[in-house]
Design a protein around this motif. Structure first.
Motif, PDB file in Angstrom:
ATOM      1  N   GLY A 188      42.947  28.031  48.372  1.00 11.33           N
ATOM      2  CA  GLY A 188      42.690  28.467  49.739  1.00 11.33           C
ATOM      3  C   GLY A 188      41.576  29.488  49.860  1.00 11.33           C
ATOM      4  N   TYR A 189      41.745  30.466  50.757  1.00  8.28           N
ATOM      5  CA  TYR A 189      40.651  31.336  51.178  1.00  8.28           C
ATOM      6  C   TYR A 189      40.684  32.737  50.599  1.00  8.28           C
ATOM      7  CZ  TYR A 189      40.467  27.447  54.450  1.00  8.28           C
ATOM      8  OH  TYR A 189      40.427  26.194  54.994  1.00  8.28           O
ATOM      9  N   HIS A 190      41.737  33.110  49.849  1.00  6.15           N
ATOM     10  CA  HIS A 190      41.778  34.396  49.166  1.00  6.15           C
ATOM     11  C   HIS A 190      41.967  34.157  47.669  1.00  6.15           C
ATOM     12  CE1 HIS A 190      42.999  37.008  52.914  1.00  6.15           C
ATOM     13  NE2 HIS A 190      41.892  36.320  53.088  1.00  6.15           N
ATOM     14  N   ALA A 191      41.365  35.007  46.855  1.00  3.30           N
ATOM     15  CA  ALA A 191      41.379  34.836  45.400  1.00  3.30           C
ATOM     16  C   ALA A 191      42.769  35.060  44.823  1.00  3.30           C
ATOM     17  CB  ALA A 191      40.396  35.809  44.761  1.00  3.30           C
ATOM     18  N   PRO A 192      43.103  34.359  43.726  1.00  6.87           N
ATOM     19  CA  PRO A 192      44.418  34.526  43.097  1.00  6.87           C
ATOM     20  C   PRO A 192      44.763  35.977  42.770  1.00  6.87           C
ATOM     21  CG  PRO A 192      43.356  32.589  42.217  1.00  6.87           C
ATOM     22  CD  PRO A 192      42.338  33.264  43.096  1.00  6.87           C
TER      23      PRO A 192
END
Length: 233
Positions: A188-192
């Motif tokens: 998605g749109y935020h880093a792990p």
């Protein structure tokens, strides 16, 4: 015992990034303003529109007007074949498999409008698949826990029986505030790393990995992958 699995939509079930970025670009253009860079535009996905634009332009900016322009652009783009909103690979199969289980219920908690979710549900034939659907029209924006609290109330589930699946720190923070375990998705749109910092129990890198978490028993009678993971958190 796991009883309720709640999904975010944009960035988790649906790859809507191109549509979102273009709708933002059109909204800003209509106001004679420079649109944010793609990374910044996607960083606010998951928030309600007013909160998203508040972060992008500040409290003194034309928040309501931008929100209105965005909604108008989004609706126009939705029928444009160049801006399709496909499900991420494997997610249709995962949702269907979970829907067919009689030991859990499914839910949605999203910054999308009720109209947007209704469109998604109709498009994929998911009518009556979700025991609870919470949208930006129903509760304060993430990371406020209200969506999850309402979802659990509707489904008759306690926090210990519930898991939230999302792609942003807002999903993880909402889950943590509601006392619910959070699973992050890495596509998605935020880093792990940000998801872990915000409270994710684990972050998966594919729908297959997510599916594997739910492959075993969920009632605690014997340990399956997800019950093992939640017990260790």
């Amino acid at each position: 015992m796991l009883k309720l699995i709640v999904f975010d939509v944009d960035g988790t079930l649906v790859d809507s990034q191109h549509l979102i970025v273009e709708a933002q670009r059109r909204a800003f253009s209509e106001h004679g303003m420079e649109a944010p860079a793609r990374k910044e535009a996607l960083s606010v996905v998951g928030l309600s529109l007013p909160d998203a634009f508040r972060r992008l332009v500040g409290e003194a900016g034309p928040i309501e007007s931008l929100s209105h322009s965005y909604r108008k652009a989004f609706q126009a783009l939705r029928i444009d074949p160049d801006y399709e909103e496909p499900l991420f690979p494997g997610m249709a199969e995962l949702v269907e498999r979970l829907h067919r289980r009689d030991d859990i219920q499914l839910g949605i908690a999203t910054g999308k409008s009720r109209r947007g979710v209704d469109h998604l549900v109709d498009k994929h034939g998911w009518e009556r698949w979700f025991a609870t659907i919470q949208t930006a029209d129903d509760a304060p924006s993430k990371p406020d826990p209200a969506m999850l609290l309402q979802a659990m109330d509707e489904a008759g589930a306690e926090p210990s029986m519930t898991v939230m699946i999302g792609d942003t720190t807002y999903d993880m923070m909402m889950a943590r505030s509601a006392g619910v375990a959070a699973i992050g998705v890495g596509w998605g749109y935020h880093a792990p790393g940000a998801l872990f910092s915000a409270g994710a129990v684990t972050v998966v890198d594919s729908a297959a990995s997510l599916s594997e978490l739910f492959s075993g028993p969920l009632d605690g009678s014997r340990a399956g992958p997800v019950t093992q993971r939640l017990a260790a958190s």
